[in-house]
Design an enzyme around this catalytic site. Structure first.
Site, PDB file in Angstrom:
ATOM      1  N   LYS A 113       7.952  -0.525   6.115  1.00  5.67           N
ATOM      2  CA  LYS A 113       7.889   0.815   5.517  1.00  5.67           C
ATOM      3  C   LYS A 113       9.099   1.649   5.910  1.00  5.67           C
ATOM      4  O   LYS A 113       9.580   2.473   5.126  1.00  5.67           O
ATOM      5  CB  LYS A 113       6.611   1.534   5.951  1.00  5.67           C
ATOM      6  CG  LYS A 113       5.353   0.971   5.300  1.00  5.67           C
ATOM      7  CD  LYS A 113       4.161   1.846   5.620  1.00  5.67           C
ATOM      8  CE  LYS A 113       2.875   1.268   5.084  1.00  5.67           C
ATOM      9  NZ  LYS A 113       1.687   2.023   5.511  1.00  5.67           N
ATOM     10  N   LYS A 201       2.647  -9.479  -1.340  1.00  8.07           N
ATOM     11  CA  LYS A 201       1.294  -8.928  -1.298  1.00  8.07           C
ATOM     12  C   LYS A 201       1.078  -7.894  -2.409  1.00  8.07           C
ATOM     13  O   LYS A 201       1.986  -7.127  -2.697  1.00  8.07           O
ATOM     14  CB  LYS A 201       1.142  -8.262   0.083  1.00  8.07           C
ATOM     15  CG  LYS A 201      -0.232  -7.845   0.467  1.00  8.07           C
ATOM     16  CD  LYS A 201      -0.187  -7.096   1.793  1.00  8.07           C
ATOM     17  CE  LYS A 201       0.408  -5.711   1.631  1.00  8.07           C
ATOM     18  NZ  LYS A 201       0.173  -4.784   2.737  1.00  8.07           N
ATOM     19  N   LYS A 204      -0.226  -0.936  -2.928  1.00  5.40           N
ATOM     20  CA  LYS A 204      -0.250   0.366  -3.609  1.00  5.40           C
ATOM     21  C   LYS A 204       1.161   0.920  -3.763  1.00  5.40           C
ATOM     22  O   LYS A 204       1.429   1.720  -4.639  1.00  5.40           O
ATOM     23  CB  LYS A 204      -1.046   1.380  -2.767  1.00  5.40           C
ATOM     24  CG  LYS A 204      -2.534   1.182  -2.791  1.00  5.40           C
ATOM     25  CD  LYS A 204      -3.196   2.309  -1.984  1.00  5.40           C
ATOM     26  CE  LYS A 204      -4.302   1.785  -1.116  1.00  5.40           C
ATOM     27  NZ  LYS A 204      -4.419   2.383   0.194  1.00  5.40           N
TER      28      LYS A 204
END
Ligand code: TYM
Length: 338
Positions: A113, A201, A204
């Protein structure tokens, strides 16, 4: 006999997808029968990356509604909003003071992230796993049902509790300060992959909407996304072929949503071409999500009822959280609270 306790949560950072359901929420439903269950909407985690306040507030309520629509029964489980229990932030601070910085710097999700945030990485993003540890440890959780990607965070929570609190500050003879939780990761569905890349993966935060199926996607959109999903040149669907991640992923989704399981779905699809398989998967997905979407719609029209449920969940949660916090305060010598 005392029932074992379960806690888990999802971030209200946008529409929940098939991965969140199959990897996590689906398992929560079964655990309700045999365990004492706490499910929170982790809105404090959602602000570790830039966010829109109005959207967050709406998503928080909508995530709680989705828990119920997916089968979490508010009469059995406590459903609450993380930020409404101040003990989460407070325990996070206490755990911050004993957690080595380098434990956080090596977290895979932080590294992934942080790259996306460039120079704007917040201290909160680095601290995300400590807040998650606080969520779990506050409730003396025995089991934490999560998807595969949360394994490292669970290990961190266990290490903080065992190595940094219990073994250093275990001044109560009869019981350790914190209970050591275990992750519960189911075999099938623990890692649902992207529709556009079977090696990534489903997430969102993927900028490509077509990479995921939202639990609230309308039927036409689901069918369209599946139609456009990445395939390969082979005929026949199969599991576990490392050269065919898309086949493995879509067949896994099919086997779970159809209820056929691995063996039967292999038999049914092993000679099927993609052209025949995709409409089948589309139909099964639409049917599986239909009752969830209908219940969700009803719940969102009854917001007062929903808020009452969250209020009740808050008071259940508060009671347990305060007791744990008091134990940690006392173990650390923060005694003036007594
Ligand atoms: P979040 O919102 O990213 O994910 C929520 C849950 O969904 C699972 N999941 C998946 N499972 C299978 N396949 C996927 N593609 C997929 N994507 C997500 C996640 O593993 C998770 O179980 N950090 C947590 C939120 C959290 C939490 C907690 C969880 C905060 N505090 C305390 C448990 C206990 C997270 O991943 O959220």
């Amino acid at each position: 006999m005392e029932r074992k306790r379960v806690l888990s949560g999802v971030q209200p950072t946008g529409a929940l997808h098939l991965g969140n359901w199959l990897g996590a929420i689906r398992n929560w439903v079964d655990l309700q029968i045999s365990h004492e269950t706490f499910f929170c909407v982790v809105d404090l985690h959602a602000i570790t990356v830039p966010h829109d306040p109005a959207v967050l507030s709406e998503n928080t309520l909508s995530t709680a509604a989705l828990y119920i629509a997916c089968g979490i029964d508010p009469k059995v489980s406590s459903i609450f909003i993380q930020s409404q229990i101040a003990a989460h932030s407070e325990l996070c601070w206490l755990l911050n003071c004993v957690t080595p910085l380098n434990w956080l710097e090596r977290m895979i999700q932080f590294k992934e992230k942080a790259v996306k945030q460039g120079d704007n990485v917040s201290v909160g993003l680095l601290d995300y796993p400590v807040l998650m540890a606080a969520d779990i440890l506050l409730y003396d959780s025995d089991l934490v049902p999560v998807g595969e990607d949360q394994k490292q965070h669970l290990e961190l929570a266990r290490d903080i509790a065992q190595q940094r609190i219990n073994s250093r500050y275990n001044n109560t003879k009869d019981r350790p300060v914190l209970k050591i939780p275990k992750p519960l990761i189911i075999k099938e569905g623990a890692k649902v992959m992207s529709l556009t890349d079977g090696r990534k993966k489903m997430s969102k935060s993927d900028p490509n909407e077509g990479s995921r199926i939202g639990l609230l996607d309308p039927p036409e959109l689901i069918t369209k996304k599946i139609k456009r999903a990445k395939t390969d040149q082979y005929i026949g669907l199969e599991f576990d072929n490392p050269d065919r991640p898309e086949a493995d992923n879509l067949l896994t989704i099919y086997s779970i949503l159809s209820g056929l399981g691995k063996e039967e779905s292999t038999n049914q699809c092993k000679e099927m071409g993609w052209g025949k398989f995709k409409p089948l998967l589309g139909d099964v997905t639409v049917s599986a999500l239909e009752p969830i979407q209908a219940k969700y719609k009803d719940l969102m029209q009854e917001r007062t009822e929903l808020r009452k449920i969250l209020q009740a969940g808050k008071s259940d949660a508060e009671e347990v959280a305060q007791a744990t916090l008091k134990r940690v305060h006392s173990a650390l010598g923060l005694t003036c609270r007594e």
